[in-house]
Design a protein around this motif. Structure first.
Motif, PDB file in Angstrom:
ATOM      1  N   UNK A   1      -5.037  -0.260 -18.069  1.00 20.63           N
ATOM      2  CA  UNK A   1      -3.836  -0.922 -17.549  1.00 20.63           C
ATOM      3  C   UNK A   1      -4.169  -1.852 -16.383  1.00 20.63           C
ATOM      4  N   UNK A   2      -5.116  -1.459 -15.552  1.00 13.23           N
ATOM      5  CA  UNK A   2      -5.528  -2.327 -14.438  1.00 13.23           C
ATOM      6  C   UNK A   2      -6.292  -3.543 -14.960  1.00 13.23           C
ATOM      7  N   UNK A   3      -7.144  -3.338 -15.941  1.00  9.79           N
ATOM      8  CA  UNK A   3      -7.892  -4.454 -16.518  1.00  9.79           C
ATOM      9  C   UNK A   3      -6.953  -5.442 -17.207  1.00  9.79           C
ATOM     10  N   UNK A   4      -5.967  -4.925 -17.932  1.00  8.63           N
ATOM     11  CA  UNK A   4      -4.993  -5.792 -18.602  1.00  8.63           C
ATOM     12  C   UNK A   4      -4.195  -6.596 -17.587  1.00  8.63           C
ATOM     13  N   UNK A   5      -3.797  -5.943 -16.479  1.00  8.76           N
ATOM     14  CA  UNK A   5      -3.063  -6.655 -15.438  1.00  8.76           C
ATOM     15  C   UNK A   5      -3.937  -7.748 -14.834  1.00  8.76           C
ATOM     16  N   UNK A   6      -5.199  -7.435 -14.593  1.00 10.23           N
ATOM     17  CA  UNK A   6      -6.118  -8.426 -14.015  1.00 10.23           C
ATOM     18  C   UNK A   6      -6.234  -9.656 -14.906  1.00 10.23           C
ATOM     19  N   UNK A   7      -6.305  -9.452 -16.215  1.00  8.39           N
ATOM     20  CA  UNK A   7      -6.376 -10.574 -17.149  1.00  8.39           C
ATOM     21  C   UNK A   7      -5.088 -11.399 -17.087  1.00  8.39           C
TER      22      UNK A   7
ATOM     23  N   UNK B   1       0.814  -1.220   0.000  1.00  4.27           N
ATOM     24  CA  UNK B   1       0.000   0.000   0.000  1.00  4.27           C
ATOM     25  C   UNK B   1       0.848   1.271   0.000  1.00  4.27           C
ATOM     26  N   UNK B   2       2.161   1.140   0.158  1.00  5.34           N
ATOM     27  CA  UNK B   2       3.022   2.317   0.262  1.00  5.34           C
ATOM     28  C   UNK B   2       3.380   2.906  -1.103  1.00  5.34           C
ATOM     29  N   UNK B   3       3.411   2.086  -2.127  1.00  4.46           N
ATOM     30  CA  UNK B   3       3.793   2.560  -3.454  1.00  4.46           C
ATOM     31  C   UNK B   3       2.638   3.228  -4.166  1.00  4.46           C
ATOM     32  N   UNK B   4       2.939   3.747  -5.337  1.00  3.00           N
ATOM     33  CA  UNK B   4       1.938   4.439  -6.136  1.00  3.00           C
ATOM     34  C   UNK B   4       1.960   3.835  -7.539  1.00  3.00           C
ATOM     35  N   UNK B   5       1.370   2.641  -7.714  1.00  2.00           N
ATOM     36  CA  UNK B   5       1.408   2.051  -9.050  1.00  2.00           C
ATOM     37  C   UNK B   5       0.552   2.857 -10.024  1.00  2.00           C
ATOM     38  N   UNK B   6       1.141   3.196 -11.148  1.00  2.00           N
ATOM     39  CA  UNK B   6       0.410   3.951 -12.159  1.00  2.00           C
ATOM     40  C   UNK B   6       0.238   3.082 -13.401  1.00  2.00           C
ATOM     41  N   UNK B   7      -0.295   3.681 -14.460  1.00  2.00           N
ATOM     42  CA  UNK B   7      -0.560   2.938 -15.699  1.00  2.00           C
ATOM     43  C   UNK B   7       0.704   2.295 -16.254  1.00  2.00           C
ATOM     44  N   UNK B   8       1.800   3.023 -16.216  1.00  2.16           N
ATOM     45  CA  UNK B   8       3.067   2.538 -16.763  1.00  2.16           C
ATOM     46  C   UNK B   8       3.589   1.334 -15.973  1.00  2.16           C
ATOM     47  N   UNK B   9       3.479   1.386 -14.668  1.00  2.00           N
ATOM     48  CA  UNK B   9       3.944   0.273 -13.837  1.00  2.00           C
ATOM     49  C   UNK B   9       3.025  -0.935 -13.991  1.00  2.00           C
TER      50      UNK B   9
ATOM     51  N   UNK C   1      14.232  -8.288  -9.532  1.00  2.00           N
ATOM     52  CA  UNK C   1      13.761  -7.007 -10.048  1.00  2.00           C
ATOM     53  C   UNK C   1      13.131  -6.237  -8.892  1.00  2.00           C
ATOM     54  N   UNK C   2      13.737  -5.110  -8.558  1.00  2.00           N
ATOM     55  CA  UNK C   2      13.243  -4.267  -7.473  1.00  2.00           C
ATOM     56  C   UNK C   2      12.673  -2.984  -8.059  1.00  2.00           C
ATOM     57  N   UNK C   3      11.388  -2.772  -7.868  1.00  6.34           N
ATOM     58  CA  UNK C   3      10.762  -1.520  -8.281  1.00  6.34           C
ATOM     59  C   UNK C   3      10.754  -0.605  -7.058  1.00  6.34           C
ATOM     60  N   UNK C   4      11.583   0.419  -7.102  1.00  2.00           N
ATOM     61  CA  UNK C   4      11.744   1.331  -5.972  1.00  2.00           C
ATOM     62  C   UNK C   4      10.861   2.562  -6.200  1.00  2.00           C
ATOM     63  N   UNK C   5       9.887   2.733  -5.323  1.00  2.00           N
ATOM     64  CA  UNK C   5       9.004   3.901  -5.399  1.00  2.00           C
ATOM     65  C   UNK C   5       9.643   5.081  -4.675  1.00  2.00           C
ATOM     66  N   UNK C   6       9.429   6.303  -5.162  1.00  2.00           N
ATOM     67  CA  UNK C   6       9.990   7.488  -4.510  1.00  2.00           C
ATOM     68  C   UNK C   6       9.164   7.868  -3.280  1.00  2.00           C
ATOM     69  N   UNK C   7       9.128   6.939  -2.337  1.00  2.00           N
ATOM     70  CA  UNK C   7       8.330   7.096  -1.119  1.00  2.00           C
ATOM     71  C   UNK C   7       9.161   6.582   0.053  1.00  2.00           C
ATOM     72  N   UNK C   8       9.107   7.283   1.152  1.00  2.00           N
ATOM     73  CA  UNK C   8       9.659   6.780   2.418  1.00  2.00           C
ATOM     74  C   UNK C   8       8.455   6.465   3.287  1.00  2.00           C
ATOM     75  N   UNK C   9       8.273   5.195   3.603  1.00  2.00           N
ATOM     76  CA  UNK C   9       7.058   4.790   4.321  1.00  2.00           C
ATOM     77  C   UNK C   9       7.201   4.911   5.830  1.00  2.00           C
TER      78      UNK C   9
ATOM     79  N   UNK D   1      10.608   4.967 -14.589  1.00  2.00           N
ATOM     80  CA  UNK D   1       9.220   5.256 -14.935  1.00  2.00           C
ATOM     81  C   UNK D   1       8.972   6.753 -14.810  1.00  2.00           C
ATOM     82  N   UNK D   2       8.037   7.256 -15.587  1.00  2.00           N
ATOM     83  CA  UNK D   2       7.780   8.694 -15.609  1.00  2.00           C
ATOM     84  C   UNK D   2       7.290   9.223 -14.263  1.00  2.00           C
TER      85      UNK D   2
END
Length: 183
Positions: A66-72, A19-27, A137-145, A169-170
């Motif tokens: 992007x969410x629907x595609x991921x769900x599939x 819940x700490x990250x911010x997944x967007x369309x690109x991710x 593969x580590x996806x590092x979000x620009x967040x300090x939780x 990612x953008x």
């Protein structure tokens, strides 16, 4: 021989709290592509139960493609769940493992097919200790939780990794791709 690829999201301070990250369309698209490049994903109980959320998106699609595609993609890929607590799973593409993770992974690696993906923190730790990961593969979000579970908890031995690729990612997240290091 098939590769074992672990992929996980984390914050700058090392938290794996989903819940700490911010997944967007690109991710979402990145992870959809990753799921489509494999033919098996391994989960522990907790992550498996969290991922069941995506079944609701299949039933009631989002307004975000992007969410629907991921769900599939997550629905389609076969899932192997490692759990002592679960007695069964009701997702058609999932099954409970009846073996220890080491035996299951060694057996899977010998079979023909695409990459074996790992999506659970607990399994990543176990597979690192067993030297069975081919890529991390580590996806590092620009967040300090400030809270959450650290990815590398209970790893006592020094582990050398080699940076093999990066992707920015953008939205500011960075994907770091690591392979086994020298030594």
């Amino acid at each position: 021989m098939r590769k074992v690829i672990a992929a996980i999201n984390m914050t700058l301070d090392g938290s794996c709290d989903h819940t700490a990250g911010i997944p967007d369309e690109e991710i979402h698209q990145h992870y959809t592509d990753l799921l489509n490049s494999g033919d098996t994903i391994l989960y522990g109980r907790i992550t498996y139960q969290l991922m069941e959320f995506w079944r609701t998106i299949l039933e009631n699609p989002s307004d975000k493609k992007s969410m629907n595609d991921f769900a599939v993609a997550i629905d389609k890929i076969p899932k192997i769940v490692f759990s002592h607590a679960l007695k069964d799973v009701d997702w058609d593409s999932a099954r409970l493992s009846d073996q220890a993770i080491e035996e299951e992974v060694l057996e899977l690696k010998q079979q023909p097919g695409k990459d074996i993906l790992v999506g659970s923190r607990s399994l990543i730790i176990q597979l690192m200790k067993l030297n069975l990961l081919d890529e991390l593969q580590l996806c590092i979000y620009p967040v300090i939780s400030g809270t959450g579970l650290p990815l590398f908890e209970n790893i006592k031995d020094r582990t050398l990794l080699k940076l093999i690729n990066t992707k920015t990612f953008s939205g500011g997240a960075v994907m770091l791709y690591y392979g086994p290091g020298a030594g």
